[in-house]
Design a protein around this motif. Structure first.
Motif, short mmCIF file in Angstrom:
data_model
loop_
_atom_site.label_atom_id
_atom_site.label_comp_id
_atom_site.label_asym_id
_atom_site.label_seq_id
_atom_site.Cartn_x
_atom_site.Cartn_y
_atom_site.Cartn_z
N ASN A 68 0.79 -1.23 0.00
CA ASN A 68 0.00 0.00 0.00
C ASN A 68 0.82 1.28 0.00
OD1 ASN A 68 -2.84 -1.21 0.42
ND2 ASN A 68 -1.59 -2.20 1.97
N GLY A 69 2.13 1.15 -0.16
CA GLY A 69 2.96 2.35 -0.23
C GLY A 69 3.14 3.04 1.11
N TYR A 70 3.35 2.26 2.14
CA TYR A 70 3.60 2.84 3.47
C TYR A 70 5.00 2.52 3.96
CZ TYR A 70 -1.37 3.90 3.90
OH TYR A 70 -2.62 4.41 3.71
N THR A 71 5.99 2.61 3.05
CA THR A 71 7.37 2.39 3.47
C THR A 71 8.03 3.75 3.69
OG1 THR A 71 8.27 2.46 1.23
CG2 THR A 71 7.47 0.32 2.01
N CYS A 79 11.66 13.87 7.10
CA CYS A 79 11.52 15.08 6.29
C CYS A 79 10.35 15.02 5.31
CB CYS A 79 12.83 15.36 5.53
SG CYS A 79 13.21 14.11 4.31
N GLY A 80 9.70 13.84 5.20
CA GLY A 80 8.53 13.75 4.32
C GLY A 80 8.87 13.53 2.86
N GLU A 81 10.16 13.51 2.50
CA GLU A 81 10.58 13.32 1.11
C GLU A 81 10.48 11.85 0.70
OE1 GLU A 81 11.74 15.64 -1.26
OE2 GLU A 81 10.85 17.04 0.19
N MET A 82 10.38 11.64 -0.62
CA MET A 82 10.40 10.28 -1.14
C MET A 82 11.86 9.84 -1.29
SD MET A 82 7.56 9.70 -4.11
CE MET A 82 8.09 8.05 -4.57
N SER A 83 12.08 8.53 -1.17
CA SER A 83 13.40 7.92 -1.40
C SER A 83 14.52 8.69 -0.69
CB SER A 83 13.71 7.86 -2.90
OG SER A 83 12.64 7.26 -3.58
N CYS A 84 14.28 9.06 0.55
CA CYS A 84 15.27 9.83 1.30
C CYS A 84 16.26 8.90 1.99
CB CYS A 84 14.57 10.71 2.33
SG CYS A 84 15.70 11.36 3.57
N THR A 85 17.49 8.87 1.45
CA THR A 85 18.50 8.00 2.04
C THR A 85 19.30 8.74 3.13
OG1 THR A 85 19.85 8.58 0.12
CG2 THR A 85 18.83 6.40 0.11
N ASP A 86 19.04 10.04 3.29
CA ASP A 86 19.71 10.78 4.38
C ASP A 86 19.24 10.27 5.74
OD1 ASP A 86 20.91 12.26 2.48
OD2 ASP A 86 19.62 14.03 2.70
N HIS A 87 17.96 9.97 5.83
CA HIS A 87 17.39 9.59 7.12
C HIS A 87 17.06 8.10 7.23
CE1 HIS A 87 16.12 13.98 6.86
NE2 HIS A 87 16.97 13.93 7.86
N ASN A 88 17.14 7.38 6.12
CA ASN A 88 16.73 5.97 6.15
C ASN A 88 17.78 5.05 5.53
OD1 ASN A 88 13.81 6.54 6.97
ND2 ASN A 88 14.02 7.75 5.09
N ALA A 89 18.16 4.03 6.29
CA ALA A 89 19.13 3.07 5.78
C ALA A 89 18.44 2.09 4.83
CB ALA A 89 19.78 2.32 6.93
N ASP A 90 17.21 1.71 5.16
CA ASP A 90 16.46 0.74 4.37
C ASP A 90 15.15 1.37 3.90
OD1 ASP A 90 15.09 -1.36 3.29
OD2 ASP A 90 14.84 -2.46 5.17
N LEU A 91 15.10 1.70 2.61
CA LEU A 91 13.93 2.41 2.08
C LEU A 91 12.67 1.55 2.05
CD1 LEU A 91 15.42 4.55 -0.85
CD2 LEU A 91 14.67 5.33 1.41
N SER A 92 12.84 0.22 2.15
CA SER A 92 11.66 -0.65 2.12
C SER A 92 11.10 -0.91 3.52
CB SER A 92 11.99 -1.98 1.43
OG SER A 92 12.86 -2.73 2.25
N ALA A 93 11.72 -0.31 4.53
CA ALA A 93 11.21 -0.48 5.90
C ALA A 93 9.84 0.18 6.04
CB ALA A 93 12.20 0.12 6.90
#
Ligand SMILES: [Zn+2]
Ligand SMILES: [Zn+2]
Length: 188
Positions: A68-71, A79-93
């Motif tokens: 459902n797109g809740y990763t 920060c509310g951004e998409m595909s933000c690797t600054d704050h997330n190590a695993d984008l599929s979490a």
């Protein structure tokens, strides 16, 4: 949902069938580690919940997040951004708040069908009333096999009471039922 639960179910049966042909300790290890029991979980938000068949709450939440797109990749919790690797190590979490709205159903529930309305109610959830059919989940209780909202429950109870005491349908329910307190009517 049905297909997913079926696939999981078959996978488990196959593993068990294979393990039956192995020496006992190996078979036990297989059952214990490789095929943890499937059970039902509810995952969603403050409005709606969906049933997921999984071996763990984490697995159920992951399933819901991916479908459902809740990763965190869909919306960074910082920060509310998409595909933000600054704050997330695993984008599929999964987004962390999904956990707040998730719970495990009673582990004794059968895994070959979705939880029934009665089982959702038992788990403390609102469900759509089966009598007035507004579709919106509301506080319901089971009455004679149906999930009923407060209003429909009153109506069903009154109807049943009327049938039990033989009152004509449509009779005001607060009218004194004097016949039942005094002498029974005698029909000569
Ligand atoms: Zn971010
Ligand atoms: Zn209703």
């Amino acid at each position: 949902m049905g297909q997913m639960s079926r696939r999981g179910f078959l996978g488990r049966s196959t593993a068990l069938a294979v393990s039956a042909m192995m020496p006992i300790p190996k078979a036990m290890a297989l059952v214990a580690q490789d095929t943890p029991a499937l059970r039902w979980f509810a995952v969603g938000d403050d409005e709606f919940l969906w049933p997921y068949l999984s071996t763990s709450m984490e697995g159920a939440i992951r399933q819901h997040a991916e479908e459902n797109g809740y990763t965190v990749g869909d919306e960074c919790p910082d920060c509310g951004e998409m595909s933000c690797t600054d704050h997330n190590a695993d984008l599929s979490a999964p987004l962390p708040w999904l956990e707040d709205y998730s719970f495990a159903f009673d582990s004794r529930l059968p895994v070959d069908r979705e939880p029934s309305l009665a089982e959702w109610i038992k788990a403390g959830c609102n469900v759509p009333c089966e009598a007035c059919d507004y579709g919106e989940p509301t506080e319901c209780r089971m009455f004679q096999g149906q999930a009923l909202c407060e209003e429909c429950l009153q109506e069903a109870r009154t109807e049943r009471l009327d049938r039990m005491v033989g009152t004509q349908p449509g009779t005001p329910t607060n009218q004194p039922r004097w016949l039942w307190h005094g002498e029974p009517a005698r029909h000569a």
